[in-house]
Design an enzyme around this catalytic site. Structure first.
Site, PDB file in Angstrom:
ATOM      1  CG  HIS A  31      27.951   1.898 -20.361  1.00 49.81           C
ATOM      2  ND1 HIS A  31      29.028   2.692 -20.673  1.00 49.81           N
ATOM      3  CD2 HIS A  31      27.099   2.680 -19.660  1.00 49.81           C
ATOM      4  CE1 HIS A  31      28.824   3.904 -20.217  1.00 49.81           C
ATOM      5  NE2 HIS A  31      27.660   3.932 -19.578  1.00 49.81           N
ATOM      6  CD  GLU A  32      33.954  -1.392 -24.223  1.00 50.03           C
ATOM      7  OE1 GLU A  32      35.171  -1.120 -24.255  1.00 50.03           O
ATOM      8  OE2 GLU A  32      33.506  -2.481 -23.786  1.00 50.03           O
ATOM      9  CG  HIS A  34      30.773   2.693 -16.532  1.00 49.49           C
ATOM     10  ND1 HIS A  34      29.528   2.302 -16.976  1.00 49.49           N
ATOM     11  CD2 HIS A  34      30.568   3.784 -15.768  1.00 49.49           C
ATOM     12  CE1 HIS A  34      28.617   3.118 -16.482  1.00 49.49           C
ATOM     13  NE2 HIS A  34      29.220   4.036 -15.755  1.00 49.49           N
ATOM     14  N   GLY A 147      34.583  10.385 -16.875  1.00 39.76           N
ATOM     15  CA  GLY A 147      34.309  10.487 -18.311  1.00 39.76           C
ATOM     16  C   GLY A 147      33.979  11.911 -18.715  1.00 39.76           C
ATOM     17  CE  LYS A 149      26.381  10.127 -21.568  1.00 43.36           C
ATOM     18  NZ  LYS A 149      26.100   9.760 -20.216  1.00 43.36           N
ATOM     19  CG  ASP A 150      28.388  12.211 -16.893  1.00 44.24           C
ATOM     20  OD1 ASP A 150      27.228  12.498 -17.154  1.00 44.24           O
ATOM     21  OD2 ASP A 150      28.803  11.046 -16.800  1.00 44.24           O
ATOM     22  CB  VAL A 176      33.149   4.755 -24.981  1.00 42.86           C
ATOM     23  CG1 VAL A 176      33.079   3.528 -25.877  1.00 42.86           C
ATOM     24  CG2 VAL A 176      34.502   4.836 -24.313  1.00 42.86           C
ATOM     25  CB  SER A 186      23.457   3.365 -17.141  1.00 43.30           C
ATOM     26  OG  SER A 186      24.824   3.301 -16.868  1.00 43.30           O
TER      27      SER A 186
HETATM   28  O1  PAF Z   1      29.099   9.698 -12.951  1.00 36.81           O
HETATM   29  C1  PAF Z   1      28.593   8.950 -12.069  1.00 36.81           C
HETATM   30  O2  PAF Z   1      28.336   7.756 -12.290  1.00 36.81           O
HETATM   31  C2  PAF Z   1      28.268   9.527 -10.708  1.00 36.81           C
HETATM   32  O3  PAF Z   1      27.805  10.825 -10.804  1.00 36.81           O
HETATM   33  C3  PAF Z   1      29.438   9.428  -9.711  1.00 36.81           C
HETATM   34  C4  PAF Z   1      30.625  10.292 -10.149  1.00 36.81           C
HETATM   35  C5  PAF Z   1      29.872   7.999  -9.555  1.00 36.81           C
HETATM   36  C6  PAF Z   1      28.997   9.958  -8.339  1.00 36.81           C
HETATM   37  O4  PAF Z   1      27.941   9.198  -7.833  1.00 36.81           O
END
Ligand code: PAF
Length: 284
Positions: A31-32, A34, A147, A149-150, A176, A186
């Site tokens: 999505h936007e 990423h 990101g 966000k995580d 974002v 997602s």
């Molecule tokens: O943030 C994610 O999409 C996942 O945790 C990652 C970092 C790609 C690892 O699978």
């Protein structure tokens, strides 16, 4: 743009690069949010550098009751999105190529991963740390973009890189959001219309706490209660998994909330779990 579905093709591609390689690991369903990571990566790579994205739904980071089987897989659409923001290569391996059936080594982070999302997703960050280190070893990037966000994931990856001397520079990119403030994810697509209508209350409740903090409230328990009340008032369908006020680097809970504080939360809407966070003294 080159699609690299095997480790051998990735190795050949990587050996041909002489400039900076900037890496964006993803699980696809792009999505936007990423795409912004990829634009940031493009900027960091510069004219002489390359941007590579991995798309791999990592089975190791899903719990037995989580959404691994139904996690969206849409490689063709994802590839078109990557191409639109100037990505040079996509590494999209099969699980069987990533994990030998008798694998027996994992990356275990033992401090930052115990609270917040780690408390309700046991083993999740062991799976993340393991796959990210493997991807770093395979892709050998100079820089990798994640990101904010995580936020917990980002802090853990910084720690893995520091503690294991992994020669990759880690960059955190801003979250974002949809126009109504909901952080892009997602998983937003799983929300029923009435849940989707209430979900922006997560961001609004975090901002409400920020206003209380800016007005002088420093007691973490009071700020946390303010979040709970605000969220329950505006999102009756939401069930708070956690709300915490922690130090941004150590992720340790704070009692007095001064600078370097992070508010982090996860909220269930039925089985869909949404996360968001706010650096209290950061820019909006
Ligand atoms: O943030 C994610 O999409 C996942 O945790 C990652 C970092 C790609 C690892 O699978």
């Amino acid at each position: 743009m080159t699609l690299l579905p095997t480790l051998a093709e990735l190795n050949t591609w990587r050996a041909a690069q002489s400039g900076p390689v900037v890496f964006v690991p993803t699980m696809g369903a792009l999505h936007e949010g990423h795409l912004q990571l990829m634009r940031d990566a493009r900027q960091i790579a510069g004219e002489g550098g390359k941007v590579i994205v991995s798309i791999f739904v990592n089975p190791l980071q899903f719990g037995p009751k989580e959404d691994f089987a139904k996690y969206p897989r849409e490689l063709e659409a994802d590839a078109a999105k990557c191409a639109s923001v100037g990505v040079d290569a996509i590494f999209a391996p099969e699980a069987a190529d990533m994990y030998p059936p008798d694998r027996s080594v994992m990356v275990l982070e033992t401090k930052l991963s115990t609270g917040l999302c780690g408390a309700s997703r046991p083993g999740h960050f062991d799976g993340v740390g393991t796959v990210v280190l493997k991807l770093f070893n395979l892709v050998q990037p100079h820089t990798a973009v994640f990101g904010k966000k995580d936020y917990q994931q980002l802090a853990i990856i910084r720690r893995v890189v520091r503690d294991l001397n992994v020669p990759v520079q880690i960059v955190g990119s801003e979250t974002v959001r949809e126009e109504d403030g909901l952080a892009m994810s997602s998983r937003n697509r799983y929300l029923a219309p009435e849940q989707r209508a209430q979900a922006p209350a997560i961001r609004r409740s975090l901002l409400h706490v920020r206003r209380r903090w800016l007005a002088g409230e420093r007691n973490a328990a009071v700020l946390i209660q303010a979040y709970q009340t605000e969220l329950q008032t505006h999102a009756s369908l939401g069930v708070v998994d956690y709300i915490a006020c922690v130090d941004r680097d150590t992720l340790e809970p704070l009692t007095e909330v001064d600078s370097n504080a992070l508010l982090a939360t996860a909220v269930f809407f039925d089985r869909t779990r949404l996360i968001d966070n706010l650096e209290l003294d950061g820019t909006l």
